[in-house]
Design a protein around this motif. Structure first.
Motif, PDB file in Angstrom:
ATOM      1  N   HIS A  27      47.096  -4.636  24.151  1.00 40.20           N
ATOM      2  CA  HIS A  27      47.836  -3.388  23.913  1.00 40.20           C
ATOM      3  C   HIS A  27      48.335  -2.770  25.212  1.00 40.20           C
ATOM      4  O   HIS A  27      48.587  -1.577  25.282  1.00 40.20           O
ATOM      5  CB  HIS A  27      46.987  -2.429  23.074  1.00 40.20           C
ATOM      6  CG  HIS A  27      46.569  -3.077  21.796  1.00 40.20           C
ATOM      7  ND1 HIS A  27      47.438  -3.267  20.738  1.00 40.20           N
ATOM      8  CD2 HIS A  27      45.410  -3.685  21.453  1.00 40.20           C
ATOM      9  CE1 HIS A  27      46.811  -3.935  19.784  1.00 40.20           C
ATOM     10  NE2 HIS A  27      45.589  -4.206  20.191  1.00 40.20           N
TER      11      HIS A  27
ATOM     12  N   CYS B 144      53.843  -3.081  17.250  1.00 38.43           N
ATOM     13  CA  CYS B 144      52.528  -3.732  17.280  1.00 38.43           C
ATOM     14  C   CYS B 144      51.689  -3.241  16.105  1.00 38.43           C
ATOM     15  O   CYS B 144      51.942  -2.169  15.556  1.00 38.43           O
ATOM     16  CB  CYS B 144      51.840  -3.411  18.600  1.00 38.43           C
ATOM     17  SG  CYS B 144      50.182  -4.092  18.757  1.00 38.43           S
TER      18      CYS B 144
ATOM     19  N   CYS C  85      48.926  -1.923  16.252  1.00 42.31           N
ATOM     20  CA  CYS C  85      48.244  -0.671  16.625  1.00 42.31           C
ATOM     21  C   CYS C  85      49.143   0.535  16.408  1.00 42.31           C
ATOM     22  O   CYS C  85      48.694   1.668  16.513  1.00 42.31           O
ATOM     23  CB  CYS C  85      47.782  -0.736  18.076  1.00 42.31           C
ATOM     24  SG  CYS C  85      49.109  -0.555  19.272  1.00 42.31           S
TER      25      CYS C  85
ATOM     26  N   CYS D 250      53.752  -3.820  22.777  1.00 48.10           N
ATOM     27  CA  CYS D 250      52.462  -4.351  23.263  1.00 48.10           C
ATOM     28  C   CYS D 250      52.557  -5.871  23.457  1.00 48.10           C
ATOM     29  O   CYS D 250      53.273  -6.559  22.722  1.00 48.10           O
ATOM     30  CB  CYS D 250      51.358  -4.100  22.250  1.00 48.10           C
ATOM     31  SG  CYS D 250      50.948  -2.380  21.999  1.00 48.10           S
TER      32      CYS D 250
HETATM   33 ZN   LIG Z   1      49.294  -2.585  20.301  1.00 44.41          ZN
END
Ligand SMILES: [Zn+2]
Length: 390
Positions: free
Chosen positions: A239, A249, A251, A256
């Protein structure tokens, strides 16, 4: 103010030094232990006497010495205790029991519960631990259970944003059903510690283990111990941002490294070109590697560039003596492309740091998170000089 060292602290320190030497440098004579630890012969004899009486150390034959009496070799007693390692993965939960020297005694793989809630994961882990301890027919005491999880661990709670765990109280859930010392860590760290102790990182003082699986992570292992950061969140290499306004991503952020290098992202790209690609991510990744079409080669060439870029960043940031490329996708990609990954890393790293580092493939295979998790209670046992903790 720093507490004064007592005689008891010194004794415990001596025990830990002797035990560590015998564990990683086995087998050794008393004389060799004295040389390796810098302790006096008398101190070594005292400590070894205690460790033998407790059943932690046993004799392992003799060697001739120049002119004098044969010297007795000593080693750590594998039967001193059982340790359990658990890999809580996104698709499966692997539970394995080992003796103290980490020879595998028993193991079981269970499908990960769906949805993978902390409660369901804990129930699954406890079931697996009970099964392997039955199978290992453990008469020796259980020294501890180590658990590798797909996220960072802080004070017994797990933060794994990509699977929706935000401060999951996994330690409390597990303690309720487990009568043994419990150790939790990020799976990337447990695998990193295993590679540093027994695999491709062995003997290197500063190792970065770069893990490429569905997601991407890293473990920085200094003198055999992973660097965890202030709250267990270190090593989230996947990340780190490699592109402004880049690909989305898992997340939730953009750009990332994981969105360019994780097998999940690579397979997704491959599927847009090959709609009949296998549903299973690992099989699809293997067919991406085997396809050798202009499109698949383009995806892989880009992955190689991102792997090199990411490793170059790790080299500049950590100045390691060795970078180990691991994780199931990292091993597959590295088998074919490691020389090109090295070349890309050289392009991004500062020249001096790159000249001081080796970039190698992991040796323990992709399934060594559980083995790594079992190193957690062993590390604790060694650090305490052979006294199990609760
Ligand atoms: Zn990420």
């Amino acid at each position: 103010m720093q507490r004064k060292l007592t005689v008891r602290d010194l004794r415990a320190g001596n025990r830990a030094r002797v035990l560590r030497t015998l564990y990683f440098d086995r087998p050794r004579s008393r004389q060799e232990i004295a040389t390796l630890t810098g302790l006096s012969q008398a101190s070594v004899s005292t400590v070894v006497g205690e460790l033998i009486a407790e059943g932690t150390v046993v004799e392992a034959g003799q060697v001739e010495s120049d002119g004098g009496r044969p010297r007795v070799l000593l080693r750590v007693n594998p039967a001193r205790g059982v340790v359990v390692g658990v890999d809580v993965g996104e698709t499966h939960v692997l539970v394995e029991a080992f003796d103290l020297t980490l020879e595998r005694l028993a193991g079981i793989e269970l499908p990960a519960p769906r949805p993978l809630t902390p409660e369901a994961a804990a129930t699954c882990v406890l079931r697996g631990v009970r099964r392997v301890l039955d199978d290992a027919r453990a008469h020796a005491p259980v020294l501890g259970v180590g658990i590798g999880v797909p996220g960072s661990v802080d004070g017994g709670t797990v933060h794994a944003q990509t699977i929706g765990w935000h401060g999951a109280p996994l330690e409390r859930l597990l303690r309720a059903g487990l009568d043994a010392p419990l150790h939790l860590d990020n799976g990337a760290n447990t695998l990193g510690q295993a590679e540093a102790w027994f695999g491709a990182g062995r003997g290197a003082p500063t190792v970065v283990v770069a893990l490429i699986g569905s997601g991407v992570g890293a473990s920085v292992v200094v003198n055999g111990t992973p660097y965890r950061g202030a709250f267990g969140g270190a090593g989230e290499w996947g990340h780190t941002t490699v592109a402004l306004d880049g690909a989305r991503c898992r997340c939730g952020a953009d750009g990332c490294l994981e969105a360019y290098l994780g097998a999940g992202a690579l397979v997704e790209r491959y599927r847009t070109l090959t709609p009949d690609a296998d549903d299973d991510q690992e099989r699809a990744f293997r067919s991406l590697l085997a396809a050798r079409t202009p499109e698949s080669e383009r995806i892989l060439a880009e992955a190689v560039r991102y792997a090199g870029l990411g490793i170059g960043n790790l080299i500049n940031l950590m100045n390691p003596t060795r970078v180990v490329v691991g994780g199931w996708a990292g091993l597959l990609l590295g088998e074919r492309h490691l020389p090109e990954i090295r070349k890309e890393a050289a392009h991004h790293a500062l020249r001096r740091s790159f000249e001081q580092v080796e970039v190698v493939l992991g040796e323990l295979g992709a399934e060594s998170v559980a083995l790594g998790a079992a190193t957690l209670p062993v590390a604790d046992f060694l650090a305490n000089g052979g006294v199990p903790t609760r």
